[in-house]
Scaffold this motif. Structure first.
Motif, short mmCIF file in Angstrom:
data_model
loop_
_atom_site.label_atom_id
_atom_site.label_comp_id
_atom_site.label_asym_id
_atom_site.label_seq_id
_atom_site.Cartn_x
_atom_site.Cartn_y
_atom_site.Cartn_z
N ARG A 175 -47.79 -27.33 21.80
CA ARG A 175 -48.08 -27.79 20.51
C ARG A 175 -47.82 -29.01 20.14
N VAL A 176 -48.60 -29.72 19.15
CA VAL A 176 -48.30 -30.87 18.79
C VAL A 176 -48.13 -30.98 17.35
N GLY A 177 -47.02 -31.38 16.95
CA GLY A 177 -46.68 -31.60 15.42
C GLY A 177 -45.99 -30.33 14.69
N PRO A 178 -45.38 -30.28 13.70
CA PRO A 178 -44.48 -29.31 13.28
C PRO A 178 -45.21 -28.32 12.41
N ALA A 179 -46.47 -28.41 12.03
CA ALA A 179 -47.12 -27.50 11.17
C ALA A 179 -48.17 -26.70 11.84
N GLY A 180 -48.63 -25.61 11.24
CA GLY A 180 -49.64 -24.71 11.71
C GLY A 180 -50.68 -24.62 11.18
N ARG A 181 -51.37 -25.77 10.81
CA ARG A 181 -52.51 -25.83 10.08
C ARG A 181 -53.13 -27.48 10.60
N GLY A 187 -54.21 -20.59 11.62
CA GLY A 187 -54.37 -20.02 12.85
C GLY A 187 -54.89 -21.10 13.93
N VAL A 188 -54.99 -22.23 13.66
CA VAL A 188 -55.49 -23.35 14.81
C VAL A 188 -54.41 -23.96 14.97
N ASP A 189 -53.92 -24.64 16.11
CA ASP A 189 -53.15 -25.51 16.54
C ASP A 189 -53.62 -26.75 17.36
N ARG A 190 -52.95 -27.81 17.18
CA ARG A 190 -53.09 -29.04 17.98
C ARG A 190 -52.17 -28.58 19.27
N VAL A 191 -52.68 -28.80 20.38
CA VAL A 191 -52.08 -28.77 21.73
C VAL A 191 -52.42 -29.77 22.74
N ARG A 192 -51.50 -29.62 23.68
CA ARG A 192 -51.69 -30.41 25.05
C ARG A 192 -51.81 -29.54 25.86
N HIS A 196 -54.47 -31.94 31.95
CA HIS A 196 -55.79 -32.57 31.01
C HIS A 196 -55.30 -33.54 30.12
N THR A 197 -55.92 -34.71 30.04
CA THR A 197 -55.68 -35.53 28.95
C THR A 197 -56.28 -35.26 27.66
N GLY A 198 -55.46 -35.84 26.71
CA GLY A 198 -55.83 -35.65 25.18
C GLY A 198 -55.50 -34.47 24.56
N VAL A 199 -55.89 -34.41 23.44
CA VAL A 199 -55.39 -33.16 22.54
C VAL A 199 -56.54 -32.22 22.37
N PHE A 249 -59.10 -19.44 22.19
CA PHE A 249 -59.99 -20.54 23.08
C PHE A 249 -59.62 -21.93 22.52
N LEU A 250 -59.95 -22.90 23.51
CA LEU A 250 -59.75 -24.36 23.36
C LEU A 250 -60.88 -24.94 22.82
N ALA A 251 -60.94 -25.65 21.83
CA ALA A 251 -62.42 -26.74 21.56
C ALA A 251 -61.53 -28.03 21.59
N ARG A 252 -62.81 -28.86 21.30
CA ARG A 252 -62.30 -30.44 21.03
C ARG A 252 -61.71 -30.35 19.78
N TYR A 253 -60.64 -31.30 19.90
CA TYR A 253 -59.84 -31.67 18.58
C TYR A 253 -60.53 -32.88 18.06
N GLU A 254 -60.96 -32.73 16.74
CA GLU A 254 -61.57 -33.64 15.98
C GLU A 254 -60.24 -34.26 14.89
N PRO A 255 -60.10 -35.72 15.61
CA PRO A 255 -58.93 -36.34 14.81
C PRO A 255 -58.90 -36.47 13.21
#
Length: 470
Positions: A175-181, A187-192, A196-199, A249-255
C-alpha cells in the motif's frame, strides 16, 4: 475478508501491544450504512509491524463500530457520523478529519483490549452520561469477535484463467499512503506491485463476489473507445492469494482522481495555503489549474460520447448501462500535457450487479426517488449524465437538488422530496455564467418521464457542436 473460524479463537495482548510499541495502525476501509434505521460506521484497521502489507499474519485486524447515540446528542459518535451523508458517502473536505478521529478513538481503546481475536476484534464505543462515580460523560468500550465483515473468499473462476489475463499475488502488493480511500472509491487502495514500475489502483473484492467478477469480466472484454470519448478502466491484473482465491483486481491509477476530487482538492489546497496539503490525505494530485468552461465542456462531451459507445456495444458483453454514474466514479486521466485529458469511467458495480441497486442516494435519477419500480435502461444513465453535467457547471458535489434525502435533526430522520418545479428552480445558483442552451440540455436529461429524455448520442452531439463554436 477472512474465513470465519468455528470458535472465537483469541489471544491476550502483550504489554507492548497494549502500548502500540513498534506496531502501527493503518486505516483500510470506512463503511457507513444505515442499520436498524440508524447510521453506523465500521472502520477496518490493521495493527501490525508493517502497516502497508497485505495478509500479514503477525498483524491484528480491528473494526471500530460507531452507532448513533440517541441519548447524548453531543456524543463523539454523533460528531463522527454527522460528517457522512445519508447514503454513507464522505465528502472529500471532511475525509482527513474523520480518518484522524477514527485512529485516535482506536488508539484510546487499545489499552483496554483484553483479547485479540484471530479473525478480527470489534471495538464498539459508546458515550454514557455522568453518574455518581463519574462527574462527566465518558466513553465506554465493548470488545467482541467481528462477525459482520467476516466472509469467505471465493476461488478464481476458471473462465478467467483460460483467457490469459495476468494475475498478481496479493503478497506482492504494498500500500501507498496512510488512508483507505484513494482516487476511485471506498475499498480501493493505491499500491505498488513488485517488479513493476509505477502506482496501481487495487480494487479489493468484497462480500458480493459475483459483482466483483462481473466487473472484471466487463473490463476483460473492453476494447479502446473511439477518439474524444470517455474510456473504461484499464485492467492490469487479477489479484489472488497464495490459495488461488480472488482478492480483487489492479487497474491504472489516475493521479488526479475523480471529477469531484479535481475540484475539491483545489479547494482544500486554497483553504490550506498556510498548511501545505499532504497528497497522501487528499488521495490524489492537485490538478494544475482550475478547469475553465472549455475544459468542462470537453469533459461533458467525452462522457456523453463514451456513454453512447457503451449503450451501443456489440461485443461479447453487449450493450452496457452503468446505473450509478456520478462525479465520484468518473476519473480524469492526463497525458504529458495536463491540458490534454480524457475521462475514465470507473463505476462498474451497478453494471455488474444483476439488480442494478448499487447507487448513491444523492445522485439518484428521478424514477429511483419517486417510483417503487423502474427500468434499468439507458434512460437511467442519461439522467445521471445530466446530473454530472450539472455538477461540472455548478462545481457542486454534495448531491443533486431534489433527490429524496434524509436530514438528521437531533435523533430524528425526516424524509424530504422536492417537486420537479422546486428542483429546477434550485439548480442554477452559482455565480458561473452557464449558457441557457446548457441549462436546457441538463434539464432535458433529468425529465421526470424517462421516455422524454434525449439519448446519449443526442447529448454528445449538442455538446460537441457547441465545443467547436468556442
Amino acid at each position: 475478508m477472512w474465513a470465519r473460524t468455528l470458535t472465537a479463537s483469541s489471544r491476550r495482548p502483550s504489554e507492548q501491544e497494549r502500548e502500540l510499541g513498534s506496531r502501527q495502525l493503518s486505516l483500510r476501509r470506512l463503511s457507513c450504512r444505515t442499520h436498524q434505521q440508524r447510521l453506523r460506521l465500521l472502520a477496518e484497521i490493521y495493527c501490525g509491524h508493517n502497516s502497508d502489507a497485505y495478509d500479514d499474519l503477525s498483524a491484528d485486524t480491528l473494526v471500530l463500530c460507531i452507532e448513533e447515540n440517541q441519548v447524548l446528542v453531543d456524543a463523539v459518535e454523533n460528531r463522527v457520523l454527522d460528517q457522512f451523508g445519508i447514503d454513507g458517502e464522505l465528502q472529500q473536505e471532511r475525509q482527513r478529519h474523520v480518518e484522524n478521529e477514527v485512529i485516535q478513538l482506536v488508539e484510546a481503546a487499545i489499552p483496554s483490549i483484553e483479547r485479540f481475536y484471530v479473525t478480527a476484534t470489534r471495538i464498539t464505543i459508546r458515550t454514557v452520561a455522568a453518574s455518581e462515580n463519574r462527574l462527566s460523560p465518558h466513553l465506554t468500550y465493548t470488545f467482541s469477535e467481528e462477525s459482520e465483515l467476516i466472509f469467505p473468499f471465493s476461488d478464481l473462476p476458471r473462465k478467467f484463467a483460460s483467457l490469459g489475463t495476468p494475475t498478481a499475488l496479493i503478497s506482492s502488493l504494498t500500500r501507498v499512503g496512510p488512508a483507505g480511500r484513494f482516487g476511485l472509491a471506498a475499498g480501493v487502495d493505491r499500491v505498488r506491485w513488485q517488479e513493476h514500475t509505477g502506482v496501481f489502483a487495487f480494487k479489493r473484492a468484497d462480500r458480493d463476489v459475483d459483482v466483483t467478477t462481473g466487473e472484471i469480466e466487463i473490463l476483460m472484454h473492453t476494447t479502446p473507445h473511439e477518439e474524444n470519448a470517455a474510456d473504461l478502466l484499464q485492467l492490469h491484473a487479477i489479484v489472488v492469494d497464495a490459495h488461488g482465491r480472488l482478492r480483487g483486481f489492479l487497474a491504472r491509477y489516475e493521479p488526479y482522481g475523480s471529477l469531484e476530487e479535481v475540484f475539491t482538492n483545489r479547494r482544500i489546497q486554497l483553504q490550506s495555503e498556510s498548511d501545505p496539503v499532504d497528497e497522501n490525505y487528499v488521495g490524489s494530485a492537485v490538478f494544475p489549474h482550475h478547469p475553465d468552461w472549455k475544459m468542462k465542456l470537453t469533459w461533458g462531451a467525452q462522457l456523453a460520447r463514451g456513454l453512447a459507445v457503451l449503450h451501443s456495444r456489440d461485443d461479447s458483453v453487449g450493450p452496457l448501462t452503468l446505473r450509478n454514474l456520478n462525479p465520484r466514479n468518473v476519473l480524469v486521466h492526463s497525458f504529458l500535457n495536463p491540458a490534454d485529458t480524457r475521462l475514465i469511467i470507473a463505476g462498474l458495480r451497478g453494471a455488474a450487479s444483476p439488480t442494478g441497486l448499487r447507487f448513491p442516494a444523492r445522485w439518484s435519477a428521478p424514477e429511483r426517488v419517486r417510483r417503487p419500480t423502474y427500468a434499468l435502461g439507458p434512460e437511467l444513465d442519461v439522467a445521471n449524465l445530466g446530473m454530472v453535467l450539472w455538477a461540472l457547471a455548478e462545481e457542486r458535489f454534495d448531491g443533486f437538488p431534489g433527490t429524496s434525502s434524509l436530514i438528521r435533526r437531533g435523533s430524528a430522520a425526516v424524509e424530504i422530496s422536492k417537486s420537479r418545479d422546486d428542483t429546477k428552480a434550485s439548480l442554477w445558483q452559482s455565480n458561473f455564467t452557464t449558457p441557457g442552451w446548457y441549462k436546457l440540455l441538463v434539464e432535458s436529461c433529468i425529465e421526470e418521464e424517462a421516455s422524454c429524455r434525449p439519448n446519449a448520442v443526442d447529448v454528445a452531439t449538442v455538446l460537441e457542436r457547441e465545443l467547436k463554436n468556442l
